[in-house]
Design a protein around this motif. Structure first.
Motif, short mmCIF file in Angstrom:
data_model
loop_
_atom_site.label_atom_id
_atom_site.label_comp_id
_atom_site.label_asym_id
_atom_site.label_seq_id
_atom_site.Cartn_x
_atom_site.Cartn_y
_atom_site.Cartn_z
N ALA A 181 -82.65 64.61 -19.43
CA ALA A 181 -81.57 64.60 -18.45
C ALA A 181 -81.92 63.69 -17.27
CB ALA A 181 -81.29 66.02 -17.95
N ARG A 182 -83.16 63.73 -16.82
CA ARG A 182 -83.57 62.86 -15.72
C ARG A 182 -83.42 61.39 -16.11
NH1 ARG A 182 -89.42 64.78 -13.83
NH2 ARG A 182 -89.08 63.05 -12.38
N GLU A 183 -83.81 61.07 -17.34
CA GLU A 183 -83.69 59.68 -17.80
C GLU A 183 -82.22 59.25 -17.80
OE1 GLU A 183 -84.21 57.11 -21.91
OE2 GLU A 183 -85.08 59.11 -21.76
N LEU A 184 -81.33 60.10 -18.31
CA LEU A 184 -79.92 59.75 -18.37
C LEU A 184 -79.31 59.65 -16.97
CD1 LEU A 184 -78.74 61.95 -21.38
CD2 LEU A 184 -79.15 59.48 -21.36
N LEU A 185 -79.71 60.53 -16.06
CA LEU A 185 -79.20 60.47 -14.70
C LEU A 185 -79.65 59.18 -14.00
CD1 LEU A 185 -79.80 64.18 -13.62
CD2 LEU A 185 -77.57 63.07 -13.92
N GLU A 186 -80.85 58.73 -14.32
CA GLU A 186 -81.37 57.52 -13.69
C GLU A 186 -80.79 56.25 -14.30
OE1 GLU A 186 -85.61 57.34 -13.57
OE2 GLU A 186 -85.84 59.41 -12.95
N SER A 187 -80.55 56.26 -15.60
CA SER A 187 -80.28 54.99 -16.29
C SER A 187 -78.86 54.84 -16.81
CB SER A 187 -81.26 54.84 -17.47
OG SER A 187 -81.07 55.91 -18.40
N THR A 188 -78.00 55.87 -16.67
CA THR A 188 -76.63 55.77 -17.17
C THR A 188 -75.64 56.24 -16.11
OG1 THR A 188 -76.33 58.01 -18.08
CG2 THR A 188 -77.55 56.42 -19.44
N ASP A 189 -74.36 55.98 -16.38
CA ASP A 189 -73.27 56.45 -15.51
C ASP A 189 -72.57 57.66 -16.11
OD1 ASP A 189 -73.60 54.45 -13.55
OD2 ASP A 189 -72.54 53.01 -14.82
N LEU A 190 -73.17 58.29 -17.09
CA LEU A 190 -72.56 59.47 -17.69
C LEU A 190 -72.34 60.55 -16.63
CD1 LEU A 190 -74.68 59.81 -20.97
CD2 LEU A 190 -72.32 59.01 -20.78
N SER A 191 -71.24 61.27 -16.75
CA SER A 191 -71.00 62.37 -15.83
C SER A 191 -72.04 63.46 -16.05
CB SER A 191 -69.60 62.95 -16.07
OG SER A 191 -69.55 63.61 -17.33
N VAL A 192 -72.18 64.33 -15.07
CA VAL A 192 -73.13 65.43 -15.19
C VAL A 192 -72.78 66.30 -16.39
CG1 VAL A 192 -74.05 67.49 -14.05
CG2 VAL A 192 -73.70 65.38 -12.73
N ASP A 193 -71.49 66.50 -16.63
CA ASP A 193 -71.08 67.29 -17.80
C ASP A 193 -71.52 66.63 -19.10
OD1 ASP A 193 -69.39 69.63 -16.87
OD2 ASP A 193 -68.40 68.00 -15.81
N ARG A 194 -71.36 65.30 -19.18
CA ARG A 194 -71.77 64.59 -20.39
C ARG A 194 -73.29 64.63 -20.56
NH1 ARG A 194 -68.83 60.54 -22.58
NH2 ARG A 194 -70.53 60.51 -24.12
N VAL A 195 -74.01 64.45 -19.48
CA VAL A 195 -75.47 64.53 -19.56
C VAL A 195 -75.89 65.91 -20.05
CG1 VAL A 195 -77.62 64.53 -18.22
CG2 VAL A 195 -75.90 62.77 -17.80
N ALA A 196 -75.29 66.95 -19.48
CA ALA A 196 -75.62 68.32 -19.89
C ALA A 196 -75.38 68.51 -21.38
CB ALA A 196 -74.80 69.31 -19.09
N ALA A 197 -74.26 67.97 -21.89
CA ALA A 197 -73.96 68.12 -23.31
C ALA A 197 -74.94 67.35 -24.17
CB ALA A 197 -72.53 67.63 -23.58
N GLN A 198 -75.31 66.15 -23.76
CA GLN A 198 -76.19 65.32 -24.58
C GLN A 198 -77.61 65.87 -24.66
OE1 GLN A 198 -76.31 61.13 -24.36
NE2 GLN A 198 -74.08 60.85 -24.29
N VAL A 199 -78.05 66.62 -23.66
CA VAL A 199 -79.42 67.14 -23.69
C VAL A 199 -79.47 68.59 -24.14
CG1 VAL A 199 -80.11 65.54 -21.88
CG2 VAL A 199 -79.48 67.88 -21.26
N GLY A 200 -78.32 69.19 -24.44
CA GLY A 200 -78.33 70.53 -25.00
C GLY A 200 -78.19 71.66 -24.02
N PHE A 201 -77.93 71.36 -22.74
CA PHE A 201 -77.72 72.44 -21.78
C PHE A 201 -76.29 72.96 -21.81
CE2 PHE A 201 -81.52 70.82 -19.26
CZ PHE A 201 -82.32 71.88 -19.66
N GLY A 202 -75.40 72.21 -22.43
CA GLY A 202 -74.04 72.69 -22.64
C GLY A 202 -73.11 72.46 -21.48
N THR A 203 -73.45 72.97 -20.33
CA THR A 203 -72.57 72.85 -19.17
C THR A 203 -73.30 72.26 -17.99
OG1 THR A 203 -73.11 75.04 -18.27
CG2 THR A 203 -71.36 74.93 -19.94
N ALA A 204 -72.52 71.69 -17.07
CA ALA A 204 -73.10 71.13 -15.86
C ALA A 204 -73.78 72.21 -15.03
CB ALA A 204 -72.01 70.44 -15.03
#
Length: 342
Positions: free
Chosen positions: A289-312
């Motif tokens: 999640a830290r990598e995605l937050l640093e290197s992409t413009d994905l929303s927090v919801d999308r980051v949460a989904a991509q790393v398996g936390f499900g929700t923001a």
């Protein structure tokens, strides 16, 4: 890997005032590759404003000619005074007779030089440079690594050190150790990433034509050859889970995929990582999640989904527990307020 006091965003705050001073300590028998990679990686780094965030100085316990383990000698102009001014000290390995790797102690010149290290400086070692940190007492009670071929000897000589031979590098905050020569690349990129974010580290890696992460971005664990009876049993289980971070994994399915019982999987995780499977998986999800937050413009919801936390909400909870910040605040620190998306 946990974030320790003095690491991450807080360390980056004062980097804008002046370059971070890196002193690379060499001794007779130094390996040229290790010295070169420190200068190339830290020297290539440019922050988001295009500035060089590091200065790199090679130093020795005494200035002058220093033989390498190759067929040439290098001239080192700086002595231990560079250690007194350094923000980060990187200790390189030596293969020379009489050095710490052979004696287990700091020789008089090295001990005198080490006394010049500034209190509070970040310390790092590449390969068997860990012996110097261990002999100086820096690694007592800490987890550390070195080249796999020297790990057992390091553990025998320094029983207060928790030697882990199965990792590329270990980050305990302001003391870091890495495995053999090439793992120095992983360590330097990790430090750049920790100081200035994934984008800066990725640019350095791209220029050097090396991957920004090894093992699919998870540089922390490497399995031993399958033929080794001492290989970590959970290596394949960890790799399996890393490929499925975005999925709702159950412990039963995780164990079944490795032909293990849940009890065996849990026990071996505790033995080999010091964590339960869920603790380890959560740490990997936070790191991704830290990598995605640093290197992409994905929303927090999308980051949460991509790393398996499900929700923001879940991502915010886990990130705040480990870093003390929200996902938006973390992204703003590393990428600026304009990059923050809900």
């Amino acid at each position: 890997m946990s974030v320790q006091p003095g690491s991450g965003p807080a360390r980056r705050a004062d980097a804008v005032s002046r370059p971070h001073r890196v002193a690379v300590l060499v001794r007779p028998g130094v390996m040229p590759l290790e010295l070169g990679l420190c200068h190339q990686l830290f020297g290539r780094a440019r922050d988001t404003a295009g500035r060089a965030p590091y200065t790199v100085t090679t130093c020795a316990p005494a200035p002058g000619p220093v033989p390498t383990d190759a067929d040439f000698t290098i001239h080192v102009a700086a002595g231990p005074e560079a250690l007194a001014a350094a923000d980060t000290v990187v200790v390189l390995a030596s293969h020379a007779p009489g050095e710490t790797e052979m004696t287990g102690t700091l020789g008089p010149d090295l001990a005198a030089a080490w006394d010049r290290v500034r209190p509070g400086a970040r310390l790092a070692s590449i390969c068997t440079g860990a012996y110097v940190l261990a002999a100086a007492g820096v690694l007592d009670g800490r987890r550390a690594t070195t080249h796999w071929n020297s790990a057992a000897d390091l553990a025998r000589r320094f029983p207060a050190v928790q030697v882990d031979p199965d990792v590329l590098f270990v980050d305990t905050g302001d003391v870091l150790t890495s495995a053999g020569e090439a793992a120095g690349i992983d360590l330097c990129l990790h430090l750049i990433r920790r100081d200035h974010g994934a984008a800066v580290a990725n640019d350095v890696a791209r220029a050097a034509v090396v991957p920004p992460y090894r093992e699919g971005g998870q540089a922390q664990y490497i399995p031993r050859p399958a033929a080794s009876p001492h290989g970590p049993v959970t290596a394949s289980a960890r790799a399996w889970a890393l490929d499925r971070l975005d999925q709702d994994l159950s412990l039963a399915s995780w164990a079944a995929a490795q032909a293990m019982s849940v009890r065996t999987l849990t026990r071996r995780f505790a033995q080999e990582t010091g964590l339960s499977p869920w603790q380890w998986l959560t740490a990997q999800r936070v790191a991704r999640a830290r990598e995605l937050l640093e290197s992409t413009d994905l929303s927090v919801d999308r980051v949460a989904a991509q790393v398996g936390f499900g929700t923001a909400v879940s991502l915010r909870t886990h990130l705040h527990e480990r870093l003390g910040v929200t996902p938006s605040a973390y992204r703003a620190t590393f990428r600026g307020p304009a990059a923050v998306t809900s």
